[in-house]
Scaffold this motif. Structure first.
Motif, PDB file in Angstrom:
ATOM      1  N   ASP A  18      -4.293  -4.826   6.420  1.00  0.00           N
ATOM      2  CA  ASP A  18      -3.631  -5.410   5.544  1.00  0.00           C
ATOM      3  C   ASP A  18      -3.689  -4.212   4.128  1.00  0.00           C
ATOM      4  O   ASP A  18      -4.659  -3.579   3.981  1.00  0.00           O
ATOM      5  CB  ASP A  18      -4.651  -6.691   4.891  1.00  0.00           C
ATOM      6  CG  ASP A  18      -4.297  -7.823   5.681  1.00  0.00           C
ATOM      7  OD1 ASP A  18      -3.447  -7.902   6.590  1.00  0.00           O
ATOM      8  OD2 ASP A  18      -5.368  -8.423   5.660  1.00  0.00           O
ATOM      9  N   PHE A  20      -3.524  -3.696   0.320  1.00  0.00           N
ATOM     10  CA  PHE A  20      -3.843  -4.080  -0.928  1.00  0.00           C
ATOM     11  C   PHE A  20      -3.269  -3.182  -2.151  1.00  0.00           C
ATOM     12  O   PHE A  20      -3.293  -2.255  -1.991  1.00  0.00           O
ATOM     13  CB  PHE A  20      -5.066  -4.510  -1.065  1.00  0.00           C
ATOM     14  CG  PHE A  20      -5.598  -5.605  -0.053  1.00  0.00           C
ATOM     15  CD1 PHE A  20      -5.719  -7.114  -0.662  1.00  0.00           C
ATOM     16  CD2 PHE A  20      -5.940  -5.234   1.214  1.00  0.00           C
ATOM     17  CE1 PHE A  20      -6.262  -7.937   0.332  1.00  0.00           C
ATOM     18  CE2 PHE A  20      -6.584  -6.227   2.173  1.00  0.00           C
ATOM     19  CZ  PHE A  20      -6.719  -7.546   1.711  1.00  0.00           C
ATOM     20  N   CYS A  35      -3.060  -8.623  -1.613  1.00  0.00           N
ATOM     21  CA  CYS A  35      -2.307  -8.375  -0.243  1.00  0.00           C
ATOM     22  C   CYS A  35      -0.786  -8.108  -0.421  1.00  0.00           C
ATOM     23  O   CYS A  35      -0.141  -9.292  -0.787  1.00  0.00           O
ATOM     24  CB  CYS A  35      -2.511  -8.943   0.948  1.00  0.00           C
ATOM     25  SG  CYS A  35      -2.278  -8.507   2.394  1.00  0.00           S
ATOM     26  N   THR A  38       1.166  -6.369   5.685  1.00  0.00           N
ATOM     27  CA  THR A  38       0.385  -6.105   6.851  1.00  0.00           C
ATOM     28  C   THR A  38       1.022  -5.187   7.762  1.00  0.00           C
ATOM     29  O   THR A  38       2.406  -5.570   8.045  1.00  0.00           O
ATOM     30  CB  THR A  38      -0.152  -7.546   7.475  1.00  0.00           C
ATOM     31  OG1 THR A  38      -0.974  -8.349   6.663  1.00  0.00           O
ATOM     32  CG2 THR A  38      -0.907  -7.291   8.768  1.00  0.00           C
ATOM     33  N   ASN A 148      -5.526 -12.811   1.510  1.00  0.00           N
ATOM     34  CA  ASN A 148      -5.014 -12.805   2.995  1.00  0.00           C
ATOM     35  C   ASN A 148      -5.891 -13.407   3.987  1.00  0.00           C
ATOM     36  O   ASN A 148      -5.816 -13.191   5.095  1.00  0.00           O
ATOM     37  CB  ASN A 148      -4.238 -11.336   3.463  1.00  0.00           C
ATOM     38  CG  ASN A 148      -3.118 -11.844   4.334  1.00  0.00           C
ATOM     39  OD1 ASN A 148      -2.353 -12.896   4.265  1.00  0.00           O
ATOM     40  ND2 ASN A 148      -3.003 -11.072   5.347  1.00  0.00           N
TER      41      ASN A 148
END
Length: 259
Positions: A18, A20, A35, A38, A148
Motif C-alpha cells: 500500500d 500512502f 492510501c 496498492t 485501506n
C-alpha cells in the motif's frame, strides 16, 4: 519534523504494497495518511491499482517506490516492541527521517485502530448504536478508508449498510449538506471492491444512491454489479444512468456485454 509538502511511504498491506500520502494538518499538529494505491505482484509482474486516477500520478514512480521500500533491509528488519535490542537505529538508515515518518504512521494507525475496535464492539452488540448524525458516521469510517483496512471494512459494511438502508428508506430522510451518509457508504463500498467482496460493495453503492443519486455513485454500482455477476442489478443501474445522463463509452461496454 517533516517537510510541509505531501510525502509518500510504502507499507505492506492486506493485498500488496500500500502506498500512502502523508498530509500535514497544521491546525491539529499531526499528520494524516491516505492510501492512494496498492502495488500487486501478479505472477512476478508488478501492477498498480490506482485509487485516485484523476490525480494522474506517475505509475512507474509509485511502483518503484513500493519496490524500493520492500527492498530496504533497514526498513523491513524484524522488530519486537518489547525488545529494545531489535529496534532499528536512525544512524543505520539511509534516510533517518524515513524512520520517524514510519513511527508517526504507526502511531496514527494505532489511534485509528483503537477507534475502529470501539466502533466494531458497539455495533456487534447493537447495530442501531450507529450514530444518527451522518457526519459522525462518515468520520468514523474515514480512518478505516484512509488506512485501506479491507477485512475490517467488509465486516463494518455488513453491520452498517443494513442500518443505513433502513434509515434512508424511512419517510423524511435527508442526508446532510455534505452528503455524509452517502459518502460513508461509498467508502465502505470501495473497501469491499478492493477486497473483492463485490456483492457487499454493490449493496453499499445501491444504498448510497438512495441517500442521493449522482453519476459517480451510479458508476460504482454498475461496476460492482458487473463484477458481482448480478445481471438484473446491472441493467437496473444502467437504465437509471441513461435516464439522467449520457452513458460513457466504458459503461456502454457493460451494457453491450449484458445485452
Amino acid at each position: 519534523m517533516f517537510d510541509p509538502d505531501p510525502t509518500d511511504l510504502a507499507v505492506r498491506g492486506e493485498r500488496g504494497i500500500d502506498l500512502f500520502l502523508r498530509l500535514g494538518d497544521v491546525a491539529q499538529q499531526r499528520s494524516r495518511y491516505r492510501c492512494i494505491a496498492t502495488a500487486l505482484d501478479e505472477g512476478g509482474e508488478a501492477r498498480l491499482v490506482d485509487f485516485e486516477p484523476h490525480a494522474k500520478r506517475d505509475t512507474a514512480r509509485l511502483l518503484s517506490r513500493a519496490r524500493d521500500a520492500m527492498g530496504d533491509r533497514f526498513m523491513t528488519q524484524p522488530m519486537v516492541l518489547g525488545d529494545a535490542t531489535s529496534w532499528p537505529s536512525a544512524r543505520d538508515a539511509a534516510d533517518p527521517v524515513a524512520l520517524f515518518l514510519h513511527l508517526d504512521f504507526f502511531r496514527a494507525w494505532q489511534v485509528a485502530d483503537m477507534a475502529l475496535q470501539r466502533l466494531m464492539a458497539q455495533l456487534q452488540a447493537d447495530p442501531d448504536a450507529l450514530p444518527r448524525d451522518p457526519a459522525r458516521v462518515a468520520g468514523s469510517i474515514l480512518p478505516l478508508f484512509d488506512f485501506n483496512r479491507l477485512t475490517a471494512g467488509c465486516r463494518l459494511a455488513a453491520l452498517i449498510e443494513p442500518v443505513l438502508r433502513r434509515r434512508i428508506a424511512a419517510p423524511g430522510f435527508r442526508d446532510d449538506g455534505s452528503g455524509s451518509a452517502g459518502y460513508a457508504l461509498r467508502m465502505l463500498g470501495d473497501l469491499c471492491l478492493r477486497a473483492e467482496d463485490y456483492s457487499q460493495a454493490l449493496a453499499c453503492f445501491s444504498t448510497a444512491i438512495g441517500a442521493g443519486d449522482n453519476p459517480f455513485r451510479r458508476r460504482k454500482a454498475i461496476e460492482a454489479a458487473h463484477l458481482a455477476g448480478d445481471g438484473a442489478a446491472l441493467q437496473d443501474h444502467l437504465a437509471a444512468y441513461r435516464a439522467q445522463w449520457d452513458l460513457p463509452g466504458d459503461l456502454a461496454t457493460y451494457a453491450e456485454a449484458g445485452a
